[in-house]
Write a protein that holds these residues in place. Sequence first.
Motif, PDB file in Angstrom:
ATOM      1  N   ALA A 121      22.374 -18.055  97.492  1.00 20.09           N
ATOM      2  CA  ALA A 121      21.579 -17.138  98.165  1.00 20.09           C
ATOM      3  C   ALA A 121      21.153 -15.798  97.320  1.00 20.09           C
ATOM      4  CB  ALA A 121      22.089 -16.716  99.159  1.00 20.09           C
ATOM      5  N   GLY A 122      22.248 -15.268  96.578  1.00 22.95           N
ATOM      6  CA  GLY A 122      22.109 -13.991  95.816  1.00 22.95           C
ATOM      7  C   GLY A 122      20.719 -14.429  94.649  1.00 22.95           C
ATOM      8  N   GLY A 123      21.092 -15.425  94.197  1.00 21.70           N
ATOM      9  CA  GLY A 123      20.206 -15.700  93.134  1.00 21.70           C
ATOM     10  C   GLY A 123      18.759 -15.727  93.445  1.00 21.70           C
ATOM     11  N   PHE A 124      18.445 -16.444  94.718  1.00 22.69           N
ATOM     12  CA  PHE A 124      17.140 -16.752  95.154  1.00 22.69           C
ATOM     13  C   PHE A 124      16.615 -15.260  95.684  1.00 22.69           C
ATOM     14  CE2 PHE A 124      14.083 -17.253  98.666  1.00 22.69           C
ATOM     15  CZ  PHE A 124      13.802 -18.671  98.290  1.00 22.69           C
ATOM     16  N   SER A 125      17.559 -14.436  96.246  1.00 25.44           N
ATOM     17  CA  SER A 125      16.850 -13.236  97.008  1.00 25.44           C
ATOM     18  C   SER A 125      16.664 -12.334  95.810  1.00 25.44           C
ATOM     19  CB  SER A 125      17.980 -12.673  97.840  1.00 25.44           C
ATOM     20  OG  SER A 125      19.255 -12.415  97.469  1.00 25.44           O
ATOM     21  N   THR A 126      17.330 -12.151  94.894  1.00 26.63           N
ATOM     22  CA  THR A 126      17.230 -11.182  93.719  1.00 26.63           C
ATOM     23  C   THR A 126      16.097 -11.482  93.122  1.00 26.63           C
ATOM     24  OG1 THR A 126      19.017 -12.495  92.177  1.00 26.63           O
ATOM     25  CG2 THR A 126      19.895 -10.639  93.515  1.00 26.63           C
ATOM     26  N   ALA A 127      15.817 -12.793  92.976  1.00 26.33           N
ATOM     27  CA  ALA A 127      14.435 -13.199  91.870  1.00 26.33           C
ATOM     28  C   ALA A 127      13.312 -12.957  92.663  1.00 26.33           C
ATOM     29  CB  ALA A 127      14.579 -14.662  91.914  1.00 26.33           C
TER      30      ALA A 127
END
Length: 354
Positions: free
Chosen positions: A115-121
């Motif tokens: 989730a962190g990777g998705f949102s940060t992208a």
Amino acid sequence: MTAISAERRTSLVRQTLVALGLAAGPVVALGFTRFAYALLLPPMHRELHWSYAQAGGMNTANALGYLLGAASAAFWARKGGGRAAFLWSLAVSGAALLATAATAELAALLVLRFAGGFSTAVAFVVGSALASRVAVGAPLRRSASLVAVYMAGVGIGVIISGLVVPAALSSGDAGWRTGWLLMGVLAVIALVSAWLGARAVPEANGPHAATLSAAQIRHLGPTFVWYVLFGAGYVSYMTFVIALLRSHGLGASTAALFFVVLGAASIVATLTVWGHLCGLLRAGHAPALVAALVFLGVLPVLLMPPGPGAALLSAVVFGAGFMAGPTAATVIARRMLPASGWTAGIRRWPAGRG
């Protein structure tokens, strides 16, 4: 003449402040969510009794989330507007950081890293497009300088991580939880700066704001291939270099100093060199120069005798180059595409960053 000059100076200051506000995005998206994991990985690996496959799985989950987030960033910007996509994705990033401090379950941590990777992208890609629109109509060199101010947020985030996380880890058992908690609290605070910057940027207009034509994709193809390879290389370094340095016998204080020096080198080089240089060089020259410098920055920790000297030399050279890649990609998108296509153009490259 004086009035015109004063008005121009006021406009330049305002644009710089807007870019600085937007820079809270990469502070959280990459400095905290992405790169602080390098400092937190060794104690988590040790205290949670992870295998190397499990530790690598955390990074894979984050990378997969980043790939999907980068691929869908233009969709979210079109659906809710660039400003809303930028701010909501940062809010999700902050929530993921806070939640990571609350669990030691591997499955839950994998979901949170995804989730962190998705949102940060989404935050980074959309934020890059917003930074490109701070001075629409201005000369390319001016716009490139503002993009560099935005990208400097990554270095700021790395420095903050290098100062805060080691202090958290020294707090005792499960200090890694405190590290994630502090990153999450700082991410929530950074939302104020991001909101102030985003509200000053106009939304993109145009019927094709989220898509690129076949001809535009062909034009961007070589740069896309470069960025995928560039991202795969430098993200691997940023994730595991602290573990490598610790395996060489370097202490926590040296690892923290390495992170701070790397972040400082990134800020200085991005603001004083790359923002101007990427606006001057022909499209293919900037990526080639960036790749060469980052390659040279990796070599000291691989080839030189282990020690603080090799680590800090690598931090300076690598730090001076690694954020020039996104700067060059964003400037190329601005140069080759209409304003309505910048988000779609930029998102084709950061997929390599996960």
